[in-house]
Enzyme design. Structure first.
Site, short mmCIF file in Angstrom:
data_model
loop_
_atom_site.label_atom_id
_atom_site.label_comp_id
_atom_site.label_asym_id
_atom_site.label_seq_id
_atom_site.Cartn_x
_atom_site.Cartn_y
_atom_site.Cartn_z
N SER A 17 -3.69 2.65 -6.85
CA SER A 17 -4.19 2.17 -5.55
C SER A 17 -3.05 1.98 -4.57
O SER A 17 -3.15 2.35 -3.40
CB SER A 17 -4.97 0.86 -5.71
OG SER A 17 -6.17 1.09 -6.40
N HIS A 53 -6.22 -7.17 -3.18
CA HIS A 53 -6.19 -5.80 -2.63
C HIS A 53 -6.22 -5.84 -1.11
O HIS A 53 -5.47 -5.15 -0.45
CB HIS A 53 -7.39 -4.99 -3.14
CG HIS A 53 -7.12 -4.18 -4.35
ND1 HIS A 53 -7.12 -2.81 -4.34
CD2 HIS A 53 -6.84 -4.54 -5.63
CE1 HIS A 53 -6.86 -2.36 -5.55
NE2 HIS A 53 -6.69 -3.39 -6.36
#
Length: 189
Positions: A17, A53
């Site tokens: 990611s 995130h």
């Protein structure tokens, strides 16, 4: 295609990611983060992961929460933008309740939608499955089969394709030999 499709794949906690976010930021284009995760207020650990995130990405991202209708959301892309879909594993999990015919339709719609996108950068993040033991339960095998086939099909379309392992990214499109899309397999009953 007048756009570019990038695939970033790898095992859990490998940095995939982060690598995908870095690639997106390097484009210099307006950034759209397509979150496939469903929020669950009864799961504080999951909520914490989602928040970490979000904080890592910073404020320059527009975030869309798209747990199921991925193909339809991609059709809303504006030319000149960069869209990052994180992650296909979570999206497949959201679709596990679909029967085979419905899953096939949703999957086909997603893959077909890639040909009709406007001029954008599109980055998919996907978990690698099948590097360990065969799952003991049918739903685990279903997840592995669906995600594995989808990642292979995207790998046939995408360029570049990155494998991220132990915090290192390798461009498989540069070093690997493409096998092509997933062959149709007869499923055991």
């Amino acid at each position: 295609m007048t756009h570019r499709v990038v695939l970033v794949t790898g095992p859990a906690r490998s940095g995939k990611s982060e690598w995908a976010e870095t690639l997106a930021q390097k484009t210099g284009k307006p950034l759209v983060y397509v979150a496939t995760a469903r929020r669950d207020p009864t799961d504080p650990e999951w909520s914490d992961r989602i928040e970490r995130h979000r904080q890592r990405r910073g404020g320059e991202w527009t975030t869309l929460e798209v747990p199921i209708e991925l193909a339809a959301s991609l059709q809303q892309a504006t030319p000149g933008s960069c869209w990052l879909v994180d992650s296909l594993g979570t999206w497949v999990t959201n679709c596990l309740d679909l029967d085979e015919a419905s899953w096939s339709e949703v999957r086909t719609r997603l893959l077909a939608s890639l040909a009709d996108l406007p001029e954008i950068e599109l980055i998919f993040v996907a978990e690698e499955v099948g590097w360990g033991v065969i799952p003991a339960y049918p739903v685990g095998r279903l997840f592995r089969d669906r995600l594995g086939s989808l990642v292979r099909d995207l790998g046939a379309i995408a360029d570049p394709v990155y494998l991220v392992v132990a915090g290192r990214a390798v461009n498989l499109a540069r070093w690997g030999v493409p096998l092509g899309p997933t062959p149709t397999l007869d499923r055991p009953s």
